[in-house]
Write a protein that holds these residues in place. Structure first.
Motif, short mmCIF file in Angstrom:
data_model
loop_
_atom_site.label_atom_id
_atom_site.label_comp_id
_atom_site.label_asym_id
_atom_site.label_seq_id
_atom_site.Cartn_x
_atom_site.Cartn_y
_atom_site.Cartn_z
N UNK A 157 -5.50 -2.46 -3.95
CA UNK A 157 -6.52 -1.96 -3.02
C UNK A 157 -6.16 -0.53 -2.64
N UNK A 158 -7.13 0.36 -2.75
CA UNK A 158 -6.90 1.75 -2.36
C UNK A 158 -6.84 1.81 -0.83
N UNK A 159 -5.66 2.14 -0.32
CA UNK A 159 -5.45 2.13 1.13
C UNK A 159 -6.18 3.26 1.84
N UNK A 160 -6.40 3.05 3.09
CA UNK A 160 -7.08 4.05 3.92
C UNK A 160 -6.03 4.83 4.72
N UNK A 161 -5.57 5.93 4.08
CA UNK A 161 -4.56 6.77 4.72
C UNK A 161 -5.12 8.20 4.78
N UNK A 168 -2.94 6.18 -2.22
CA UNK A 168 -1.96 5.11 -2.04
C UNK A 168 -2.63 3.77 -2.31
N UNK A 169 -2.12 3.08 -3.34
CA UNK A 169 -2.66 1.77 -3.71
C UNK A 169 -1.74 0.68 -3.17
N UNK A 170 -2.30 -0.22 -2.39
CA UNK A 170 -1.53 -1.34 -1.83
C UNK A 170 -1.72 -2.58 -2.69
N UNK A 171 -0.67 -3.37 -2.75
CA UNK A 171 -0.70 -4.61 -3.53
C UNK A 171 0.10 -5.66 -2.80
N UNK A 172 -0.46 -6.83 -2.65
CA UNK A 172 0.26 -7.92 -2.00
C UNK A 172 0.15 -9.17 -2.86
N UNK A 173 1.26 -9.84 -3.02
CA UNK A 173 1.27 -11.03 -3.87
C UNK A 173 2.38 -11.98 -3.44
N UNK A 174 2.10 -13.25 -3.37
CA UNK A 174 3.12 -14.25 -3.06
C UNK A 174 3.31 -15.11 -4.30
N UNK A 175 4.33 -14.81 -5.13
CA UNK A 175 4.50 -15.55 -6.38
C UNK A 175 5.37 -16.79 -6.23
N UNK A 176 5.16 -17.76 -7.05
CA UNK A 176 6.03 -18.91 -7.25
C UNK A 176 6.10 -19.86 -6.05
#
Length: 280
Positions: A157-161, A168-176
């Protein structure tokens, strides 16, 4: 004449002996020589241990010809039994045997030709001096460790800065599992799209594997990542006594910074950036 009742066992190696005579059609009279021979109806055959009856083109049984204590069987019949293809050139009076072929009815097994050893093509990684976010994702996924998650481009997601000088591209992931989490940002040049910095926060039991995958993505492949890790004793350093204090490492034109936040969150923070000043 004394009756002879014998069994003849044929194999590929005996073709030249047994197939010494053949039905060659009409030959020039000058080449014909009259002989006295006998049709031997008491002979039976085996090809590689299995009973075989020589037959002509119409499927009629053929008895071998006995001449001077040698048995003669038509080449065509031998070829059919062993998988050899048979061809006769009436003009040159030449018999040609080829094979054994896969189309024959041979019970003989030809020695298989070993398949050539195929060397897998080397994996190519994007040049770290001109990375974009897409290139980084491709490098990361190619080199990722077993316990590192796959990174998908559509999860960015292109962050709002508003005050930032880069995209700034944000990425969030909860693996496994719920204990393993990655939260990171990618900083790119707004005009060229080149990737200048990646900041991952890694929480959970697979910190080393995920770190190596990030380093591979940013530095241009696992060979570069391993070279950096070994030269800087990186896996030892991330467990140093003052781990809460950021420590900076160098590799070619890149800087790598590491520190650990302990407490309720308890995660490792990694910054991988070019020699340009890092983003705050």
């Amino acid at each position: 004449m004394k009756k002879v009742n014998k069994k003849i066992v044929l194999s590929i190696a005996t073709i030249a002996v047994v197939a010494s005579a053949f039905s060659a059609g009409v030959m020039a009279k000058a080449t014909l020589e009259k002989i006295q021979a006998f049709k031997d109806n008491g002979v039976s055959f085996k090809v590689n241990g299995k009973a075989w009856v020589p037959q002509d083109a119409k499927g009629k049984k053929i008895s071998p010809i006995r001449y001077n204590d040698t048995l003669f069987v038509p080449v065509a019949a031998i070829g059919k039994a062993t998988g050899f293809s048979y061809k006769y050139d009436n003009k040159t009076q030449t018999v040609e045997l080829s094979g054994p072929t896969s189309g024959g009815s041979s019970t003989a097994s030809a020695t298989p030709t070993p398949s050539p050893k195929v060397t897998p093509a080397p994996v190519e990684y994007a040049n770290p001096s001109m990375l974009t976010v897409d290139m980084f994702i491709e490098n990361y996924n190619k080199a990722k460790e077993v316990y590192a998650p796959v990174i998908n481009r559509n999860d960015f997601t292109l962050g709002n800065y508003p005050k930032a000088s880069t995209k700034i591209y944000d990425y969030k992931y909860i693996p496994l599992d719920s204990k393993t989490r990655i939260v990171f940002a990618a900083f790119t040049d707004p005009e060229t799209g080149e990737l200048g910095q990646v900041n991952p926060n890694i929480q959970g039991p697979y910190t080393k594997e995920i770190m190596r995958s990030f380093l591979s993505g940013m530095l241009g492949g696992p060979e570069n990542a391993d070279e950096f890790i070994q030269k800087n004793s990186f896996y030892t350093e991330i467990n140093r006594a003052d781990v809460a204090t950021p420590k900076e490492f160098s590799y070619k034109s890149y800087k790598i910074k590491h520190y650990r936040v302990s407490g309720q969150l308890n995660f490792d923070a990694l910054s991988i950036y070019t020699a340009a000043p890092p983003q705050e």
